[in-house]
Design an enzyme around this catalytic site. Structure first.
Site, PDB file in Angstrom:
ATOM      1  N   PHE A 141       5.712 -68.831 -76.730  1.00 26.39           N
ATOM      2  CA  PHE A 141       6.317 -68.751 -75.403  1.00 26.39           C
ATOM      3  C   PHE A 141       7.740 -69.283 -75.493  1.00 26.39           C
ATOM      4  O   PHE A 141       7.950 -70.467 -75.770  1.00 26.39           O
ATOM      5  CB  PHE A 141       5.546 -69.535 -74.338  1.00 26.39           C
ATOM      6  N   ASP A 226      12.323 -74.412 -81.173  1.00 24.02           N
ATOM      7  CA  ASP A 226      12.298 -74.440 -79.711  1.00 24.02           C
ATOM      8  C   ASP A 226      11.517 -75.690 -79.303  1.00 24.02           C
ATOM      9  O   ASP A 226      10.286 -75.692 -79.289  1.00 24.02           O
ATOM     10  CB  ASP A 226      11.653 -73.168 -79.161  1.00 24.02           C
ATOM     11  N   LYS A 255      13.959 -78.291 -70.204  1.00 21.33           N
ATOM     12  CA  LYS A 255      12.970 -79.060 -69.432  1.00 21.33           C
ATOM     13  C   LYS A 255      13.373 -80.521 -69.221  1.00 21.33           C
ATOM     14  O   LYS A 255      14.175 -80.799 -68.337  1.00 21.33           O
ATOM     15  CB  LYS A 255      11.584 -78.905 -70.057  1.00 21.33           C
TER      16      LYS A 255
HETATM   17  C1  LIG Z   1       9.349 -73.570 -70.646  1.00 20.91           C
HETATM   18  C2  LIG Z   1       9.711 -73.078 -71.983  1.00 20.91           C
HETATM   19  C3  LIG Z   1      10.762 -72.149 -72.164  1.00 20.91           C
HETATM   20  C4  LIG Z   1      11.487 -71.512 -71.000  1.00 20.91           C
HETATM   21  O1  LIG Z   1      12.131 -72.436 -70.189  1.00 20.91           O
HETATM   22  P1  LIG Z   1      12.591 -72.007 -68.704  1.00 20.91           P
HETATM   23  O2  LIG Z   1      13.400 -73.181 -68.242  1.00 20.91           O
HETATM   24  O3  LIG Z   1      11.333 -71.824 -67.911  1.00 20.91           O
HETATM   25  O4  LIG Z   1      13.371 -70.765 -68.835  1.00 20.91           O
HETATM   26  C5  LIG Z   1      11.084 -71.790 -73.446  1.00 20.91           C
HETATM   27  N1  LIG Z   1      10.434 -72.294 -74.512  1.00 20.91           N
HETATM   28  C6  LIG Z   1       9.434 -73.178 -74.386  1.00 20.91           C
HETATM   29  C7  LIG Z   1       8.755 -73.725 -75.606  1.00 20.91           C
HETATM   30  C8  LIG Z   1       9.021 -73.583 -73.113  1.00 20.91           C
HETATM   31  O5  LIG Z   1       7.999 -74.428 -72.993  1.00 20.91           O
END
Ligand SMILES: *Cc1c(COP(=O)(O)O)cnc(C)c1O
Length: 401
Positions: A141, A226, A255
């Protein structure tokens, strides 16, 4: 409107149904607790998918925001502002890197990392134009843009949104041999979550991340981690990669970087990589704005103390010690995770993840299900041990364990 039912009915009547929220309407929140419009209190065991690592209404973060609100909030990057240099310097230092490219949301930062890797591939590695390939993992994700859903393996996230962006190869998560087989001369990057959050808090097998690090180094490929959800304290370290002694080439952060106050994301890397951008080639009106920088600077200052990493490690050990017996008792099929972060696969005899989440809601605990059978536990790192134990007691209650 006064009752939760009225708020929910109005929301359903006037908003796109791209989420399926639990039926609770939050009015206020502090620390690890939220209060709904009817005055009922709930223990937050989700923390905005780790955007709220430092808790709701964190005084340090609110004060930093309040002070900055009175000074200047937005300049655009057309002009310099006096919080930008500190933010970039200190974030780079926290990451042990050289340069920072700020954006707002996680998806934007992932997009930025993709563009960065492609540019590096063409300009530095010498990949023929238009051929750059980025390898990702199944179950990933990384966000919701058209390019990012192009390499999602989740049918719900992908269906109806094509045509899809080419240039990505998908290999099974945790499988080093598959990754090695997929790397070719056109490969510019491997993009991975060091722990897959949305997939259900999947921790890769020991040795996987160091293996990815060695492989990418040997094959002249960028390793992009990520850490949007796994980073900034959640796992008991500043970065989840640290558990395996791995330093990637590129961190993608989001986040918790915004302290639950404003959206702040960033790509952090070396001069060789991020130094390739020239004016006009990439940007964002809100990226690196003064309010975002002020809040993120306070987040960085909090992380520098190491206090929250230690809390996440200690409370996390406790959390996993408490959850483990649920597996032996048959209520739960598996528990995974690291630090104050757990994916709990509910045994079908106790209902699916949504049903368990709804039963927990009725008992004053907020969690969120993922992929049917799994619930995620990721409280704000400020949670007290007593509150965590109370929440776990409720979980045992709804599971009949
Ligand atoms: C939440 C998340 C995203 C996307 O972040 P948004 O601020 O919702 O666009 C990307 N990568 C990971 C691992 C995430 O948990």
């Amino acid at each position: 409107m006064t009752s939760p039912e009225e708020f929910i009915a109005a929301a359903e009547a006037h908003s796109a149904h791209n989420y399926h929220p639990l039926p609770v309407v939050v009015a206020t929140a502090e620390g690890a607790w939220m209060t709904d419009v009817a005055g009922r209190r709930y223990l937050d065991l989700l923390a905005g998918y780790s955007a709220l690592n430092f808790g709701h209404g964190n005084r340090r973060l609110l004060n930093a925001a309040r002070t900055q609100l009175e000074r200047v909030t937005l300049t655009s990057r057309a002009f310099h502002h006096d919080r930008f240099a500190d933010f970039c310097t200190q974030l780079a230092e926290l990451c042990g890197m050289e340069l920072v490219l700020p954006m707002n949301t996680g998806a934007e930062a992932v997009e930025t990392a993709i563009k960065t890797a492609r540019k590096w591939g063409y300009r530095v590695k010498g990949v023929p134009d238009g051929r750059a390939k980025i390898i990702v993992a199944g179950g990933n994700f990384h966000g919701r843009t058209t390019t990012i859903v192009s390499f999602s393996t989740d049918p719900e996230a992908r269906a109806d949104f094509g045509p899809y962006t080419p240039g990505f190869a998908i290999v099974p998560y945790g499988d080093l041999a598959a990754l090695e087989a997929a790397v070719d001369d056109d490969t510019v990057a491997v993009l991975l979550e060091p722990i897959q959050g949305e997939a259900g808090v999947l921790v890769p097998p020991p040795g996987y991340l160091p293996g990815v690090r060695a492989l990418t180094r040997n094959r002249n490929v960028l390793f992009i981690a990520d850490e949007i959800q796994s980073g900034l304290g959640r796992t008991g370290r500043t970065f989840a990669c640290e558990h395996e002694g791995v330093v990637p080439d590129v961190y993608v952060l989001g986040k918790a970087l915004g302290g639950g106050v404003v959206p702040v994301s960033a790509v952090v890397s070396s001069r060789e990589v991020l130094g390739l951008f020239r004016p006009g080639e990439h940007g964002s009106t809100f990226g690196g704005n003064p309010l975002a920088c002020a809040v993120a600077l306070e987040v960085i200052a909090i992380l520098r103390t190491g206090e929250f990493q230690q809390r996440a490690a200690e409370l996390g050990d406790h959390l996993h010690r408490e959850l483990a017996p649920l597996v032996d008792g048959g209520a739960v099929d598996a528990v995974r995770g690291r630090g104050l972060w757990a994916g709990v696969d509910i045994n079908p005899s106790r209902g699916d993840g949504r049903a368990v989440s709804e039963r927990l809601l009725a008992r004053g605990v907020l969690v969120k299900d993922t992929h049917g059978a799994t619930i995620r536990i990721a409280p704000p790192l400020v949670i007290s041990k007593e509150d965590l134990d109370w929440g776990l007691g409720r979980l045992r209650g709804v599971l009949g364990a």
